[in-house]
Design a protein around this motif. Structure first.
Motif, PDB file in Angstrom:
ATOM      1  N   PHE A   1      21.266  53.928 -54.676  1.00 37.52           N
ATOM      2  CA  PHE A   1      21.114  55.212 -54.219  1.00 37.52           C
ATOM      3  C   PHE A   1      19.973  56.058 -54.678  1.00 37.52           C
ATOM      4  O   PHE A   1      19.763  56.187 -56.037  1.00 37.52           O
ATOM      5  CB  PHE A   1      22.502  56.092 -54.596  1.00 37.52           C
ATOM      6  CG  PHE A   1      22.589  57.499 -54.137  1.00 37.52           C
ATOM      7  CD1 PHE A   1      23.305  57.852 -53.007  1.00 37.52           C
ATOM      8  CD2 PHE A   1      22.149  58.620 -54.971  1.00 37.52           C
ATOM      9  CE1 PHE A   1      23.282  58.989 -52.419  1.00 37.52           C
ATOM     10  CE2 PHE A   1      22.364  59.857 -54.282  1.00 37.52           C
ATOM     11  CZ  PHE A   1      22.750  60.173 -52.944  1.00 37.52           C
ATOM     12  N   VAL A   2      19.050  56.360 -54.000  1.00 38.45           N
ATOM     13  CA  VAL A   2      17.791  57.040 -54.464  1.00 38.45           C
ATOM     14  C   VAL A   2      17.751  58.641 -53.909  1.00 38.45           C
ATOM     15  O   VAL A   2      18.131  58.907 -52.757  1.00 38.45           O
ATOM     16  CB  VAL A   2      16.663  56.469 -53.850  1.00 38.45           C
ATOM     17  CG1 VAL A   2      15.314  56.742 -54.239  1.00 38.45           C
ATOM     18  CG2 VAL A   2      16.984  54.833 -53.999  1.00 38.45           C
ATOM     19  N   LYS A   3      17.600  59.478 -54.941  1.00 40.98           N
ATOM     20  CA  LYS A   3      17.335  60.661 -54.644  1.00 40.98           C
ATOM     21  C   LYS A   3      15.818  61.058 -54.135  1.00 40.98           C
ATOM     22  O   LYS A   3      15.180  61.701 -54.931  1.00 40.98           O
ATOM     23  CB  LYS A   3      17.859  61.773 -55.857  1.00 40.98           C
ATOM     24  CG  LYS A   3      19.196  61.803 -56.449  1.00 40.98           C
ATOM     25  CD  LYS A   3      19.472  62.693 -57.221  1.00 40.98           C
ATOM     26  CE  LYS A   3      21.265  62.812 -57.284  1.00 40.98           C
ATOM     27  NZ  LYS A   3      21.419  63.876 -58.407  1.00 40.98           N
ATOM     28  N   SER A   4      15.818  60.833 -52.865  1.00 42.54           N
ATOM     29  CA  SER A   4      14.623  61.062 -52.458  1.00 42.54           C
ATOM     30  C   SER A   4      14.697  61.051 -50.900  1.00 42.54           C
ATOM     31  O   SER A   4      15.626  60.626 -50.279  1.00 42.54           O
ATOM     32  CB  SER A   4      13.460  60.165 -52.902  1.00 42.54           C
ATOM     33  OG  SER A   4      13.742  58.995 -52.267  1.00 42.54           O
TER      34      SER A   4
ATOM     35  N   GLN B   1      15.575  47.095 -47.915  1.00 42.61           N
ATOM     36  CA  GLN B   1      15.490  48.183 -46.831  1.00 42.61           C
ATOM     37  C   GLN B   1      16.160  49.355 -46.853  1.00 42.61           C
ATOM     38  O   GLN B   1      17.268  49.221 -47.524  1.00 42.61           O
ATOM     39  CB  GLN B   1      15.537  47.585 -45.518  1.00 42.61           C
ATOM     40  CG  GLN B   1      16.857  47.108 -45.252  1.00 42.61           C
ATOM     41  CD  GLN B   1      16.957  46.346 -43.885  1.00 42.61           C
ATOM     42  OE1 GLN B   1      15.852  45.883 -43.375  1.00 42.61           O
ATOM     43  NE2 GLN B   1      18.127  46.070 -43.084  1.00 42.61           N
ATOM     44  N   VAL B   2      15.478  50.445 -46.404  1.00 44.06           N
ATOM     45  CA  VAL B   2      16.355  51.792 -46.350  1.00 44.06           C
ATOM     46  C   VAL B   2      17.539  51.402 -45.244  1.00 44.06           C
ATOM     47  O   VAL B   2      17.210  51.259 -44.242  1.00 44.06           O
ATOM     48  CB  VAL B   2      15.533  52.684 -46.261  1.00 44.06           C
ATOM     49  CG1 VAL B   2      16.431  54.145 -46.196  1.00 44.06           C
ATOM     50  CG2 VAL B   2      14.591  53.035 -47.382  1.00 44.06           C
ATOM     51  N   THR B   3      18.900  51.544 -45.844  1.00 44.22           N
ATOM     52  CA  THR B   3      19.886  51.466 -44.828  1.00 44.22           C
ATOM     53  C   THR B   3      20.218  52.815 -44.110  1.00 44.22           C
ATOM     54  O   THR B   3      20.692  53.071 -43.087  1.00 44.22           O
ATOM     55  CB  THR B   3      20.901  50.558 -45.215  1.00 44.22           C
ATOM     56  OG1 THR B   3      21.511  51.278 -46.327  1.00 44.22           O
ATOM     57  CG2 THR B   3      20.676  49.106 -45.714  1.00 44.22           C
ATOM     58  N   GLU B   4      20.240  53.817 -44.886  1.00 44.42           N
ATOM     59  CA  GLU B   4      20.700  54.982 -44.473  1.00 44.42           C
ATOM     60  C   GLU B   4      19.861  56.204 -45.345  1.00 44.42           C
ATOM     61  O   GLU B   4      19.405  55.840 -46.433  1.00 44.42           O
ATOM     62  CB  GLU B   4      22.158  55.314 -44.816  1.00 44.42           C
ATOM     63  CG  GLU B   4      22.987  54.337 -43.731  1.00 44.42           C
ATOM     64  CD  GLU B   4      24.646  54.732 -43.736  1.00 44.42           C
ATOM     65  OE1 GLU B   4      24.976  55.755 -43.341  1.00 44.42           O
ATOM     66  OE2 GLU B   4      25.093  53.949 -44.674  1.00 44.42           O
ATOM     67  N   SER B   5      19.912  57.424 -44.883  1.00 49.03           N
ATOM     68  CA  SER B   5      19.241  58.453 -45.503  1.00 49.03           C
ATOM     69  C   SER B   5      19.798  59.856 -44.832  1.00 49.03           C
ATOM     70  O   SER B   5      20.357  60.052 -43.712  1.00 49.03           O
ATOM     71  CB  SER B   5      17.609  58.470 -45.360  1.00 49.03           C
ATOM     72  OG  SER B   5      17.235  58.535 -43.903  1.00 49.03           O
ATOM     73  N   GLY B   6      19.440  60.779 -45.662  1.00 47.52           N
ATOM     74  CA  GLY B   6      19.984  62.207 -45.200  1.00 47.52           C
ATOM     75  C   GLY B   6      19.462  63.307 -46.151  1.00 47.52           C
ATOM     76  O   GLY B   6      18.960  62.986 -47.134  1.00 47.52           O
ATOM     77  N   GLY B   7      19.951  64.611 -45.824  1.00 49.59           N
ATOM     78  CA  GLY B   7      19.615  65.714 -46.537  1.00 49.59           C
ATOM     79  C   GLY B   7      18.270  65.840 -46.383  1.00 49.59           C
ATOM     80  O   GLY B   7      17.146  65.235 -45.816  1.00 49.59           O
TER      81      GLY B   7
ATOM     82  N   GLY C   1      14.845  68.193 -48.774  1.00 47.62           N
ATOM     83  CA  GLY C   1      14.198  68.599 -49.826  1.00 47.62           C
ATOM     84  C   GLY C   1      14.821  68.106 -51.042  1.00 47.62           C
ATOM     85  O   GLY C   1      14.785  66.874 -51.255  1.00 47.62           O
ATOM     86  N   ALA C   2      15.233  68.930 -51.824  1.00 48.70           N
ATOM     87  CA  ALA C   2      15.732  68.812 -53.228  1.00 48.70           C
ATOM     88  C   ALA C   2      17.223  67.874 -52.966  1.00 48.70           C
ATOM     89  O   ALA C   2      17.604  67.097 -53.962  1.00 48.70           O
ATOM     90  CB  ALA C   2      16.065  69.580 -54.015  1.00 48.70           C
ATOM     91  N   SER C   3      17.756  68.109 -51.839  1.00 48.59           N
ATOM     92  CA  SER C   3      19.063  67.298 -51.534  1.00 48.59           C
ATOM     93  C   SER C   3      18.960  66.275 -50.617  1.00 48.59           C
ATOM     94  O   SER C   3      19.752  65.435 -50.257  1.00 48.59           O
ATOM     95  CB  SER C   3      20.116  68.305 -50.798  1.00 48.59           C
ATOM     96  OG  SER C   3      19.601  68.623 -49.481  1.00 48.59           O
ATOM     97  N   ALA C   4      17.731  65.717 -50.560  1.00 49.91           N
ATOM     98  CA  ALA C   4      17.443  64.261 -49.847  1.00 49.91           C
ATOM     99  C   ALA C   4      17.828  63.419 -50.487  1.00 49.91           C
ATOM    100  O   ALA C   4      17.829  63.252 -51.661  1.00 49.91           O
ATOM    101  CB  ALA C   4      15.680  64.138 -49.447  1.00 49.91           C
ATOM    102  N   TRP C   5      18.255  62.287 -49.969  1.00 47.58           N
ATOM    103  CA  TRP C   5      19.005  60.998 -50.415  1.00 47.58           C
ATOM    104  C   TRP C   5      18.873  59.887 -49.481  1.00 47.58           C
ATOM    105  O   TRP C   5      18.464  60.004 -48.265  1.00 47.58           O
ATOM    106  CB  TRP C   5      20.334  61.233 -50.830  1.00 47.58           C
ATOM    107  CG  TRP C   5      21.244  61.222 -49.561  1.00 47.58           C
ATOM    108  CD1 TRP C   5      21.548  62.353 -48.994  1.00 47.58           C
ATOM    109  CD2 TRP C   5      21.856  60.197 -48.816  1.00 47.58           C
ATOM    110  NE1 TRP C   5      22.435  62.321 -47.756  1.00 47.58           N
ATOM    111  CE2 TRP C   5      22.450  60.968 -47.660  1.00 47.58           C
ATOM    112  CE3 TRP C   5      21.808  58.783 -48.821  1.00 47.58           C
ATOM    113  CZ2 TRP C   5      23.331  60.019 -46.679  1.00 47.58           C
ATOM    114  CZ3 TRP C   5      22.540  58.072 -47.579  1.00 47.58           C
ATOM    115  CH2 TRP C   5      23.057  58.782 -46.761  1.00 47.58           C
ATOM    116  N   SER C   6      18.700  58.867 -50.092  1.00 50.22           N
ATOM    117  CA  SER C   6      18.518  57.330 -49.271  1.00 50.22           C
ATOM    118  C   SER C   6      19.253  56.224 -49.952  1.00 50.22           C
ATOM    119  O   SER C   6      19.631  56.503 -50.980  1.00 50.22           O
ATOM    120  CB  SER C   6      17.043  56.981 -49.269  1.00 50.22           C
ATOM    121  OG  SER C   6      16.157  58.080 -48.713  1.00 50.22           O
TER     122      SER C   6
END
Length: 726
Positions: free
Chosen positions: A413-416, A438-444, A446-451
């Motif tokens: 879980f990456v906070k970016s 590989q990146v499987t999902e992402s969302g959010g 700015g500061a709340s972005a996650w991948s």
């Protein structure tokens, strides 16, 4: 009965006297507890849920963050097969289901994925509200009726439901198997249904109280489903053991001519004291789990200690009350207490060749323990259920035919945002043992972005390569805030907890147990020997568990598929429970030996008489405990099977090889040295020590004297002649 001259002193005698004289109120109170347990206690099965075994760790935190973000790993999945996805009816039914589901409240998204061979498909329904699970499941099930295809539901939420239901079913079936067989065995032991039924009535009260305690704890702390059968089987086994000891002592006292009230009082003063001390040793062993941080351990500790307290209260209050009701119908032994029987014969044989017996028994136990040194820890999810369960079947098919839906071996879980996470994934892909990232999902934003970065590794998902990759990802986070999670990461975190906190928990258990046994015996040698022998019997149980559940011995007979390892948390609980139960039998035996030693018998004779007088009750109690544990090992949940079989082996080994062979052999070898302690500790014992047995007043006008000791006893050195004439 002459109340003043024959009344026993002490709190246990007073509690037994109170329970006898107020037996109607005591029985009514326990009846109320049983009703409450049935009405409210059984609700714990729906309140408990599978939980992260290494909660609070990085892997658990990462898993929680992924769940909060609503990743597809928590989706409700429907495996649709039996017909081609291109079949007209199937296409129509699936399209209608997708429309209806997207319109349902609590549904975030619906995706359709085909298998690599095109023969089946999976509908993944992402829920934004867990309350939508039942309605979404019902709509997916309708696809089968509309199309003629087969529909099987899976996903973490379905898995949780099925684990809850099967845990309740296994617990109930274990009790239904154990109780009738236990009753039959106790009829053989006591020669009558009344005496045999009392321990079972005590067990019913204990289990009802245990369920009520578990329900209470589930309201204030996370309660894993695995805790329920573990603590229930503990309460059932201990309550039968304690009630068995009480009823057996009551029959002995009746055979000496005691009235029913006097027999209850004297039973409480002696056997009551024994079971209280035994319960204390079991509670001490369970308390060691409080040192560990995982909620499952603390839940087992809190619930287990409460169950032990309820169980011993049942033995100290309910059983004396029931003896008051049924005492006239309980037959005393026909021949009194015999001091020359098969157990005494075994001890004499052992004492003649003490050193070879001790070395041989120890070598056998070490050999049995050897397989455990090759055990592999793993974190099971759907594998705890048999392959016939839909959640297990869906997971297995997805792993084989839907690589795009299968969970990665390791997830980060990456906070970016996605772009930064993709660059991170490309770097991760260059690590040794990494097959892809590989990146499987992402969302959010700015500061709340996650991948979420999915990492697939060489070798098995929880093997050495996967665990090595977890270490590499945590050692170099590339300047990002990351949480490495997944099953391999859970195993790494769990093993780290055991390595760092386990020694402290073990130290607490060992020191506390040593102090309790010292205060009971006044010796430092006996407690040390007891601890060593307990570890030997525990090692044998863990070794057998490894052979069966990791290597697959007798897997067909027991009805499971081996997974190539052991659930990481189970050996810890087996250690604690086995340790406590071993001390349970140690107390039963040592209390008799110490009593005889204090009366003036030499060591050899004290051991011989102690084993003879307690051997039958220890063997009977162990047999009943083994029946209870094996009853639970017939369940379908793999973790319950592992615990049930391991504890059954531990009890069997402890009551046979250890109590009947090792204890007599080592005590014969040490002789008077068994009771040695340094002068300062002897003074400490003289001031604070307590005796496990009670000094009973003489019975008035005894009827039916005990048989005279065998003539050979008069020729034994060190045996007080006055005692032989008792």
């Amino acid at each position: 009965m002459h109340q003043n001259s024959t009344r026993c002193s002490g709190p246990f005698a007073a509690l037994g006297r109170f329970s006898f004289r107020h037996r109607r109120w005591v029985a009514l109170a326990w009846a109320g507890l049983i009703v409450l347990g049935l009405v409210f206690g059984t609700k714990v099965f729906s309140a408990a849920a599978p939980s992260a075994k290494a909660a609070g760790s990085e892997s658990a935190t990462g898993s929680a963050l992924l769940s909060q973000a609503g990743t597809s790993s928590d989706a409700l999945q429907a495996l649709i097969g039996g017909k081609s996805p291109d079949d007209a009816k199937v296409k129509t039914a699936v399209a209608a289901a997708e429309r209806d589901l997207k319109a349902q409240p609590g549904v975030a998204s619906v995706t359709d994925t085909r298998a690599t061979d095109g023969t089946s498909q999976v509908l993944s329904v992402q829920l934004s509200n867990a309350k939508a699970l039942d309605s979404a499941s019902a709509r997916l099930d309708r696809i089968a009726a509309d199309s003629g295809a087969t529909v099987k539901l899976g996903g973490n939420q379905v898995l949780q439901q099925q684990v809850q239901q099967q845990t309740k079913s296994d617990t109930e079936s274990g009790e239904m198997i154990a109780l009738p067989v236990t009753l039959a065995v106790m009829v053989l032991i006591f020669g009558g249904f009344i005496a045999a039924g009392l321990p079972l009535l005590g067990a019913v009260g204990s289990v009802a109280g245990a369920l009520l305690a578990l329900f209470g704890f589930s309201q204030i702390m996370p309660m894993d489903t695995s805790v329920l059968p573990i603590t229930t089987v503990l309460g059932l086994g201990l309550s039968i053991d304690y009630a068995l000891l009480m009823v057996n002592r009551f029959r002995e006292e009746r055979s000496k001519g005691a009235t029913i009230e006097a027999a209850v009082e004297r039973t409480s003063a002696t056997a009551g004291r024994t079971i209280a001390f035994s319960a204390l040793t079991v509670a001490v062993a369970l308390s060691g789990l409080f040192v560990l941080t995982s909620p499952i351990f603390r839940a087992v500790a809190a619930a287990g200690v409460s169950v032990v307290v309820i169980t011993v209260l049942s033995g100290l209050t309910l059983v004396p009350a029931l003896l008051g009701f049924a005492g006239k119908r309980i037959k005393p032994p026909k021949h009194g207490v015999r001091d020359n029987g098969r157990f005494a014969w075994v001890v004499r044989k052992v004492q003649r060749k003490a050193l070879p017996v001790a070395l041989g028994a120890a070598a056998l136990l070490v050999a049995c323990a050897a397989p455990f040194f090759g055990a592999h820890a793993q974190s099971l999810s759907t594998q705890v259920l048999p392959s016939s369960f839909s959640s297990r079947e869906v997971a297995d098919v997805i792993t084989a035919d839907y690589p795009q839906l299968a969970e990665p071996d390791v997830t980060v879980f990456v906070k970016s945002d996605k772009a930064v996470a993709q660059a991170y994934a490309e770097k991760v892909a260059t690590l040794p043992d990494v097959r892809s990232a590989q990146v499987t999902e992402s969302g959010g934003s700015g500061a709340s972005a996650w991948s979420a970065v999915g990492v697939r590794v060489d070798g098995t998902a929880q093997g050495a390569s996967a665990q090595h990759v977890v270490g590499e990802l945590r050692a170099d986070r590339a300047g990002l805030t990351t949480y490495v999670t997944g099953n391999a990461a859970s195993v790494v975190d769990f093993e780290h907890e055991i390595q760092t906190r386990g020694p402290w928990a073990l130290g607490l258990i060992v020191v506390a147990t040593f102090l309790l046994l010292f205060l009971m015996t006044g010796s430092v040698v006996v407690p040390i020997k007891a601890l060593v022998m307990n570890l030997l019997s525990l090692g044998a149980a863990l070794g057998v568990m490894t052979l069966v559940f990791q290597d697959g011995w007798f897997s067909g007979l027991l009805g499971f598929t081996p997974t190539g390892g052991l659930e990481a948390w189970i050996p810890v609980l087996v250690f604690v429970f086995s340790f406590g139960l071993s001390m349970d039998y140690e107390v039963f035996l040592l209390s008799r030996i110490k009593e005889l030693h204090d009366e003036g018998y030499d060591c050899s004779r004290a051991v011989e008489l102690g084993v003879q007088r307690s051997g039958r009750i220890i063997t009977s109690a162990a047999a009943l405990m083994v029946i209870v544990f094996l009853g639970f090992s017939t369940g379908r949940m793999l973790d319950i099977k592992e615990i049930g079989l391991a504890l059954a082996v531990a009890v069997l080994v402890d009551a046979t090889l250890v109590r009947m062979l090792l204890v007599p052999a080592t005590m014969s070898l040490f002789g008077k040295g068994n009771w040695w302690a340094p002068a300062p500790l002897r003074r400490l014992y003289a001031r604070f020590g307590f005796k496990e047995h009670a000094n009973l007043p003489p019975l008035p006008d005894p009827v039916g004297a005990l048989p005279s000791p065998r003539a050979a006893d008069h020729e034994r050195p060190g045996v007080p002649v006055a005692l032989l004439k008792r």
